[in-house]
Write a protein that holds these residues in place. Sequence first.
Motif, PDB file in Angstrom:
ATOM      1  N   GLN A  13      11.178 -60.593 -24.159  1.00 29.00           N
ATOM      2  CA  GLN A  13      10.298 -59.980 -25.157  1.00 29.00           C
ATOM      3  C   GLN A  13      10.515 -58.474 -25.298  1.00 29.00           C
ATOM      4  O   GLN A  13       9.688 -57.782 -25.892  1.00 29.00           O
ATOM      5  CB  GLN A  13       8.828 -60.219 -24.782  1.00 29.00           C
TER       6      GLN A  13
ATOM      7  N   ASN B 151       4.309 -65.043 -28.262  1.00 24.27           N
ATOM      8  CA  ASN B 151       5.361 -65.731 -27.496  1.00 24.27           C
ATOM      9  C   ASN B 151       5.090 -67.224 -27.366  1.00 24.27           C
ATOM     10  O   ASN B 151       5.639 -67.891 -26.497  1.00 24.27           O
ATOM     11  CB  ASN B 151       5.554 -65.066 -26.126  1.00 24.27           C
TER      12      ASN B 151
ATOM     13  N   ASN C  23      12.497 -60.527 -32.013  1.00 20.58           N
ATOM     14  CA  ASN C  23      13.651 -60.437 -31.123  1.00 20.58           C
ATOM     15  C   ASN C  23      14.729 -59.515 -31.687  1.00 20.58           C
ATOM     16  O   ASN C  23      15.769 -59.339 -31.068  1.00 20.58           O
ATOM     17  CB  ASN C  23      14.232 -61.830 -30.851  1.00 20.58           C
TER      18      ASN C  23
ATOM     19  N   THR D  38       8.310 -63.896 -30.680  1.00 23.08           N
ATOM     20  CA  THR D  38       9.224 -63.722 -29.551  1.00 23.08           C
ATOM     21  C   THR D  38       8.977 -64.819 -28.522  1.00 23.08           C
ATOM     22  O   THR D  38       8.280 -65.795 -28.818  1.00 23.08           O
ATOM     23  CB  THR D  38       9.080 -62.297 -28.975  1.00 23.08           C
TER      24      THR D  38
ATOM     25  N   PRO E 214      17.083 -60.844 -27.288  1.00 18.49           N
ATOM     26  CA  PRO E 214      17.063 -59.555 -27.979  1.00 18.49           C
ATOM     27  C   PRO E 214      18.038 -58.536 -27.396  1.00 18.49           C
ATOM     28  O   PRO E 214      18.592 -57.714 -28.130  1.00 18.49           O
ATOM     29  CB  PRO E 214      15.615 -59.075 -27.796  1.00 18.49           C
TER      30      PRO E 214
END
Lengths: 346, 321
Positions: free
Chosen positions: B45, B174, B208, B237, B268
């Motif tokens: 994240q 998330n 991301n 994310t 990411p």
Amino acid sequence: MSVRELSYGDAISEATVQAMELDSEVFVMGLGVDDYKGIFGTTLAAHQKFGNARVIGTPACENAMTGIAIGAALNGKRPLLVHARNDFMFLALDQLINNASKWKYAYAGKSAVPFVTRGIIGRGWGQGPTHSQSIQSVLAHFPGIYVAMPSSPYIAKGILMEGLRSSVPVILLEHRSLYSMKEPVPVKPYMYPFGQGLIVHPGKDMTVVATSAMVKEAVKAAHILKKEGIGLEVIDPVSIQPLDEKIILTSVKKTGYLICADTSWASCGFASEVSALVAEKGFRHLKGPIKRVTLPACPAPVSRELEEAFYPDYRDIVSSIEELIGRDLKIDLEKYREVDAFKGPY
Amino acid sequence: MPIDREFKKKLFAMMLKIRLAEEKVVEVYAKEQQMRTPTHLSIGQEAVATGVCLALRDDDQVFASHRCHAAYFAKGGDINAFFSELCGRENGSNAGRGGSAHLSAPEKNIHSSPILGGMVPVAVGAALAFQLNGTDQVAVGLAGDATYEEGVFAESLNFAVWKKLPVLFICENNLYSTNTHLRDRQPRSTICERVSMPELKAVSFDGNDVEVVYLKTVAAIKKIRQGRGPQFIEFLTYRYREHVGPNYDYDKGYRTKQEVDEWQEKCPVENYARKLVRAGVLKKEDVQELNKKYSAYADQAYQKALRSPWPLKEGLLENVC
């Protein structure tokens, strides 16, 4: 020092205005602080003088409002939150307990969030189960916040002014039944410190530790018993947390007896806390059992007849003392009753 | 607004620094038992906190939740203070009094607290102070998708929009609240649909892609500084590791390895490294060098933390009031 009679409500109002004059960071926030009633008149003068910019009416959002006060305090503001009934503070316990009381400790003293919350305790006139609780012991359980219960106009003004310059989050629980009480109050700003109790009525025979509205009941009991040759020492701790242990222990050392008269229930309550204190640190001075004068173990009822049975007063304090000395003093307690002149709505 | 090469390197370096610090936590957490604090890792994240915090000024304030490591670093928190805090040492960010979920650097304008929604009104209160003081600072409430299920969020949003306060709400979605998927907690409509109102259009983007996060945050901050009131951005994310702790947990039944793998494809940090190499912003060797550098930072900071003094027992009662 110039002094004149002021009511409890007016003393709070004056403290608010003077604190706002002394410190431009102080602002008032709460549901109804800007309306025509101004929280039983306590925010009217401030609103008139400083306007909406510094007396901010809010939506009904007790928990967010408390968090908002924390965020503002973090940035140097001095919020004064007002809840017309302290029962609504249950909605704000998350922010008061999880954030405010922990803030300085959890962030290692690198930031602090001093602000003041006022909550008003109701009593009588059918306030009922959820508008007449007295939540001091719930709050004072947690380290990191100050909790006080002003019992007179003089203390109410001084402790609010002290709270608004304190470095600690402060909760002041006022009692609605004290709002019309009058006494001489200095015109000038002054502070009443946290952690300092007061001997309201000196005596040598028995100690009564009384909070908030129970202070005047204890003083009344002291006047009645004086005629019987029994000297009650009435102590108002003022501050529930931090507690002036010394004033209580010194008195019990002298008298050998302790009666705790609190505005709330016995179970895990402030009366129990004071009893534990004396049992731990003053046991050898005790000549008899400790007595607690507290609410019966049920929610506050509405009906007048049931309210009569529910609320303890000077009669219960006198009865507890009769139990301690083991005899009926045969006092006509009813003749001391005052007519309830209150016309409502509360 | 194009992002210049140097700033792209900065975005990447911050994500990598966070990733490698947390990978160090993963490496030693269970094995060495020195970090006795429930730890919610941000691995996977990093782009959200990085893109958001690097779009802020130093005097803007961030209020983060339990999953706060990434925001702590991105807002300028010190890596030695990070490892010392996780190891409970006196020179930790919170002197060993707060732990992983309270990571803070007040001098860098970041505070964190783990009760869901707990920091949302605090961000609003900071914004109220900015408005009352007439500054053009912005407060940011950075929290996960479950925070927006909490009642205090509704109270805070209502107040902030009504007062047109300079506050940015970031929803770091998330998909999971502890071990419960979003679909088992919320209606089918999106969070943005439920947050939006005529005065506030909540928007959702890829969380991301650090450049997207950065640019969308810059745009929101600009609106806020113009006095247009609160903004709300959801960034999508995914966390790779368990809710709390250093392990993978796809064997526990609430999510599949396939799902974790798919999200790891969207990493990411790694994807951004590839992108910057392709664009000639960084060479492969630069990426390797940066990896070495931030790995060494994390190693050294952890070792230094282990050599750092414990808080004195005599200090137990300090800073209560």
